[in-house]
Design an enzyme around this catalytic site. Sequence first.
Site, PDB file in Angstrom:
ATOM      1  N   GLU A   1       0.804  -1.074  -0.045  1.00 29.70           N
ATOM      2  CA  GLU A   1       0.030   0.115   0.026  1.00 29.70           C
ATOM      3  C   GLU A   1       0.978   1.335   0.048  1.00 29.70           C
ATOM      4  O   GLU A   1       2.071   1.226  -0.048  1.00 29.70           O
ATOM      5  CB  GLU A   1      -0.949   0.027   1.094  1.00 29.70           C
ATOM      6  CG  GLU A   1      -2.268  -0.717   1.141  1.00 29.70           C
ATOM      7  CD  GLU A   1      -3.289  -0.051   0.399  1.00 29.70           C
ATOM      8  OE1 GLU A   1      -3.000   1.045  -0.246  1.00 29.70           O
ATOM      9  OE2 GLU A   1      -4.362  -0.583   0.332  1.00 29.70           O
TER      10      GLU A   1
ATOM     11  N   ARG B   1      -6.349   1.041  13.602  1.00 28.44           N
ATOM     12  CA  ARG B   1      -4.858   1.594  12.866  1.00 28.44           C
ATOM     13  C   ARG B   1      -5.151   2.455  12.111  1.00 28.44           C
ATOM     14  O   ARG B   1      -6.373   2.793  11.506  1.00 28.44           O
ATOM     15  CB  ARG B   1      -4.240   0.345  12.243  1.00 28.44           C
ATOM     16  CG  ARG B   1      -5.083  -0.430  11.427  1.00 28.44           C
ATOM     17  CD  ARG B   1      -3.808  -1.152  10.572  1.00 28.44           C
ATOM     18  NE  ARG B   1      -4.397  -2.017   9.294  1.00 28.44           N
ATOM     19  CZ  ARG B   1      -5.026  -1.587   8.270  1.00 28.44           C
ATOM     20  NH1 ARG B   1      -4.669  -0.368   7.738  1.00 28.44           N
ATOM     21  NH2 ARG B   1      -5.272  -2.222   7.297  1.00 28.44           N
TER      22      ARG B   1
ATOM     23  N   ASN C   1      -4.803   4.207   8.293  1.00 29.65           N
ATOM     24  CA  ASN C   1      -4.971   3.437   6.839  1.00 29.65           C
ATOM     25  C   ASN C   1      -4.266   4.340   6.089  1.00 29.65           C
ATOM     26  O   ASN C   1      -3.311   5.063   6.261  1.00 29.65           O
ATOM     27  CB  ASN C   1      -6.173   2.999   6.215  1.00 29.65           C
ATOM     28  CG  ASN C   1      -6.271   1.970   5.241  1.00 29.65           C
ATOM     29  OD1 ASN C   1      -5.402   0.969   5.500  1.00 29.65           O
ATOM     30  ND2 ASN C   1      -7.114   2.201   4.382  1.00 29.65           N
TER      31      ASN C   1
ATOM     32  N   ASN D   1      -9.949   5.360   2.763  1.00 29.03           N
ATOM     33  CA  ASN D   1      -9.163   5.014   1.786  1.00 29.03           C
ATOM     34  C   ASN D   1      -8.444   6.162   0.921  1.00 29.03           C
ATOM     35  O   ASN D   1      -7.996   7.353   1.251  1.00 29.03           O
ATOM     36  CB  ASN D   1      -9.613   3.885   0.984  1.00 29.03           C
ATOM     37  CG  ASN D   1      -8.480   2.657   0.912  1.00 29.03           C
ATOM     38  OD1 ASN D   1      -7.208   3.006   0.765  1.00 29.03           O
ATOM     39  ND2 ASN D   1      -8.988   1.357   0.989  1.00 29.03           N
TER      40      ASN D   1
ATOM     41  N   ASP E   1      -9.896   1.513  -3.858  1.00 28.68           N
ATOM     42  CA  ASP E   1      -8.986   1.548  -2.694  1.00 28.68           C
ATOM     43  C   ASP E   1      -8.109   2.818  -2.900  1.00 28.68           C
ATOM     44  O   ASP E   1      -8.570   3.790  -2.768  1.00 28.68           O
ATOM     45  CB  ASP E   1      -8.003   0.207  -2.931  1.00 28.68           C
ATOM     46  CG  ASP E   1      -7.270  -0.359  -1.691  1.00 28.68           C
ATOM     47  OD1 ASP E   1      -6.740   0.692  -0.829  1.00 28.68           O
ATOM     48  OD2 ASP E   1      -7.059  -1.459  -1.510  1.00 28.68           O
TER      49      ASP E   1
END
Length: 292
Positions: free
Chosen positions: A17, A100, A102, A148, A198
């Site tokens: 990512e 967490r 992202n 995202n 995403d």
Amino acid sequence: MENPVLKTISSQCYLGEGPLWIADLGCFFWVDIEKGNLHRYHLTSEKLEIRHFPHYLAVVLKGQNGKLILGLDRKLVWYDWETEEIEKLCEVETNQPLHRFNDGKVDFKGRIWIGTLSTKFTEGAGSLYRIDSKLKPEVQLNNLTISNGMAWTEDQDTFYFIDTPTRKIQEFLFDPATGEIRFRRVAVEIPEDLGFPDGMCIDREGMLWVAHYGGSGVYRWNPQTGKLQDKIELPVPHVTSCCFGGENLDVMLITTAQENMTESDLKKYPQSGDVFLVKMEVGGFETNRACF
């Protein structure tokens, strides 16, 4: 795009990512969130280096004084690649140990925009934060599930944002002076058969390039019309994020993932988790540097 791949980098990420280009270094960076690995790839020498952190490593951003800013679990830290020193900057949701960070991006004024999620993917548990030089995270959106992809238009008037399970790219009015956002409309709706949106970046023509998780590629969407314009087809199902880089900002680096795949899936798609470089006909923009 037919056969667009310039090069494949065998990084075998579980959850690749957060790709980032830093022109001063001539390097792409990306993370493997689940393994806690930070990758640095020098485009000219093709040298790949990996650093490990015993955390979820959600994001890598460009900070001041040559430092990187990393999202470790729910903390933002400065990281010095040369000395490997880490210095904490701030933390969010300290009462939520299952949460967490992202995806994260930096706006034109150097403010960091970064989202959270529950590692149980609890619906509505996440938020989107804006963090400026005061290092006091401020919630901009809440009730998110998988915060995202983000992008801003070149004129700084518009902000695009993805909450992955909604399959929508939302468009917000953006005030570059204050960093305030106001929902305007849904710009793009992703059909179910194309997977989930995403990570995302924007090109010089204002089109959005979106990595489709479960959609085997990066798709070019026109946010004005909501129509699909192009697709970079890749030999893996879970495509996670993308960014522009290279000397002319016309090379796209694309990250992918192995998560949610069976052994037979991985045999069928052995390049899952690798990173792909693609030469583009239209380029993107320089990476913004955080104000701290």
